[in-house]
Design an enzyme around this catalytic site. Sequence first.
Site, mmCIF file in Angstrom:
data_model
loop_
_atom_site.group_PDB
_atom_site.id
_atom_site.type_symbol
_atom_site.label_atom_id
_atom_site.label_comp_id
_atom_site.label_asym_id
_atom_site.label_seq_id
_atom_site.Cartn_x
_atom_site.Cartn_y
_atom_site.Cartn_z
ATOM 1 N N SER A 96 74.401 -84.602 -13.451
ATOM 2 C CA SER A 96 74.623 -83.981 -12.147
ATOM 3 C C SER A 96 74.828 -85.040 -11.083
ATOM 4 O O SER A 96 74.335 -86.165 -11.202
ATOM 5 C CB SER A 96 73.407 -83.135 -11.754
ATOM 6 N N ASP A 97 75.571 -84.682 -10.027
ATOM 7 C CA ASP A 97 75.481 -85.488 -8.818
ATOM 8 C C ASP A 97 74.044 -85.383 -8.335
ATOM 9 O O ASP A 97 73.311 -84.438 -8.653
ATOM 10 C CB ASP A 97 76.462 -84.994 -7.763
ATOM 11 N N TRP A 98 73.630 -86.341 -7.538
ATOM 12 C CA TRP A 98 72.216 -86.464 -7.192
ATOM 13 C C TRP A 98 71.753 -85.258 -6.364
ATOM 14 O O TRP A 98 72.279 -84.981 -5.298
ATOM 15 C CB TRP A 98 71.983 -87.773 -6.471
ATOM 16 N N THR A 136 79.121 -84.037 -12.688
ATOM 17 C CA THR A 136 79.511 -82.766 -12.101
ATOM 18 C C THR A 136 79.123 -82.733 -10.629
ATOM 19 O O THR A 136 78.125 -83.296 -10.207
ATOM 20 C CB THR A 136 78.878 -81.584 -12.837
ATOM 21 N N ALA A 196 72.144 -82.158 -7.232
ATOM 22 C CA ALA A 196 73.089 -81.039 -7.319
ATOM 23 C C ALA A 196 72.565 -79.895 -8.173
ATOM 24 O O ALA A 196 72.907 -78.737 -7.934
ATOM 25 C CB ALA A 196 74.419 -81.524 -7.880
#
Length: 821
Positions: A235-237, A202, A239
Amino acid sequence: MAGTRPTPADQAREAVVEAALAGLDLDTKARLLAGQDMWSLPALPEIGLKSLVMSDGPIGVRGVRWSADDPSVALPSPTALAATWDPALARRAGRLLAQEARRKGVHVLLAPTVNLHRSPLGGRHFEAYSEDPYLTGRIGSGYVTGVQEGGVGTTVKHFVANDAETDRFTVNNVLSERALRELYLAPFEAIVKNAHPWGIMTAYNSVNGTTMTEHRHLVDEILRGEWGFDGFNVSDWMAARSTVGSIEGGLDVAMPGPTTVYGPALAAAVRAGETDEAKVDEAVRNVLRLAARVGILAGAEPVVTDPPGFPETIDGESLAREIARRAFVLVRNEGALPVPDGHSVALIGAAARDARVLGGGSATVFPARIVSPLDGLTAALPKGTLTYAVGADPSQVLAAADKGFELRAVCRDAGGEVVGTRSAPSGHIQWMGNDLPDGVTHDRLDSVELTGTFTPRESGPHRFGIKGLGAFVLTIDGTEYFDGVQSTDVADPFVTFFGDPVERATVDLTAGRHYEVSLRHAVVLPADMPMKMISFTLAHQEPRRDADELIAEAVEAARAADTAIVVVATTEQVESEGFDRADLRLPGGQDELVRAVAAANPNTVVVVNSGSPVELPWRDEVAAVLLGWFPGQEGGAALADVLTGAHEPGGRLPTTWGSFEAAPVTGVTPTDGELPYTEGVFIGYRAWEKEGRTPSYPFGHGLGYTDWTYDEIDVTDTTITTDTTVTVRVTNSGTRTGRETVQIYVAPSDPTPDRPTRWLAGFANVEASPGESVETTIALTTRTFETWDPQTHTWTPIKGPYKIEASHSLTDTRLTTTHDF
């Protein structure tokens, strides 16, 4: 999967997952959902779970180390892969990447990127496939299938509408339900249904007011509920922002660790009654299912066993070369290509010598070798027929110390004692988490010194600089040039990675002489950092020569040759993660170079080395234009194959190329935190046609070295609620064996303003020898004739007569038939 019956192996894995879940307490479950470091989740020996390791892609598998000491195969950029219009080739690329992942101990590849080319200004454009959701879904499905056939998971990203980089952490993208369904969700839906990915990532951004890591409607109701996705959602890092919001919104894993919104914070939220433990169990179940699939959960048989079942060994260099030449798009050719035997060639351009083979940012990998255009043509052409001139250097800023440098990193404690060393092939230090040299710990580490020698290949004033934050001392040839602190007011947490170097010294050096260089950094890790990371770079730029003088040299070389080949390129300051482009111009006087060379030699070929569209104001003044994308490590060899005619260029444009002024959709900068997608469903070629604008080169365009005649088209007699097939017969009417991409577009016979003029509905690749005819049958799904109805929230078939076009490109229709659905 919705509509997919679980196999006995699936059921057996689920039983193991449930048993493992039952053996965990709340604190352990919460800890499993938080990264233990930059790239992995913790092992849980009590249930037989090994640590799950993730790695960036999409063109290679970097692994857990950001270093040229740990090389990886570097394939061409995703735009290049999409330019092949070949899902089977994407599948083979995926199988190679699975092989690379297993070699590096990686279980999950953080790829592919299937966001759309909404605007040509998107800085990460090169990392996504296309402006068209159907083409993106087909290529992405092939890629995911190939990776997972190798027993390695994928995370299709970035879910969803992460189509630009400006304010990417905070932007709220506002778009209609119809645009979401027909464009931005469509590739994800196709890949989930056709390739069954084991993971989704995401995005940072919000969609219609809700940040994607908390977007229950899009994640739980659509992705998981409607589509039946049963993988893990990471999650994107950095995020994830909220503990309760994320777990209630369907986020399984918050990366990186160890400091995240999950872990102890998640366990505390459950105990406080702010969320239910059942939500935690669902997330843990998804993670354990992934672990079972990749073979790191005891008692569960992995999806792919080794041996048997693992794919055959794939030659990475050979496949990288094949993809590159299949991806090259020949957009203009006035008889200049292939280069005739015996022609003398003047090769021109800084990127011809120092090739840019991949895009900047998290997509970076470090190949063991790079074949530049100069390398490739030197090997392919007869000795004495090739000359080289720089012509123009597009690089405007310093880059990581590379050619001529021999460096190592020396780690010291507070007393100055050496506690460890590591080589530093590129002058760039990027140590994440506990990825430190042997013997070094964060507690003892006080400073890191990049030290070694530099042997210039040119005499003159060399510029040196530093990328990074904190205290540095720069010394060259015994002289200290900088002793101070670098800081920034940029809010992006990755500024030390994506930011530009700061120039700190200009030193006159002599070619061939060895000079001692040193950059010492005092290590200070802020207590509030979510991860421990040491990142800085010794930067350098060779002497800059007078631009007019360089062009004059190139003109003389071109005038003396039969064929001039100019390689023009973007730079990492133009195309990279972390920012969007301001325009589509080539940097550094390269347009002037092309025009000057073309005036001197009418047989001028231009090779465009960019991951995404650039303006080509001289395109009608040259004999040929070949788009080379970011061609991967074997790009120079593949280029020689195509230029000499050993192979034909096989690519077709996956996105429209045109000028910035004419581009219909260019807005990427939010206002007051919001970016409205006011164009609705009209992006890419849909928008160009709606606005009646003519691009430089249309979607689907590309030339080969032979000609094709389209002979016959036939459409099966079906209804609008059943799949349709289109059969097309074509003949190779040229003089050499070639490949054609047959493209099927569907156009309503009675167009309405709210629908595109036409849209891509199917395609196929065919091969034939001269004079040979071949037939291909292309399936059109029912979705081809549907639109999303925001009133009923359903897909609605639109009946009526449709034109079915068999085309060489969007604007080159060869056969048309009308069918009433």
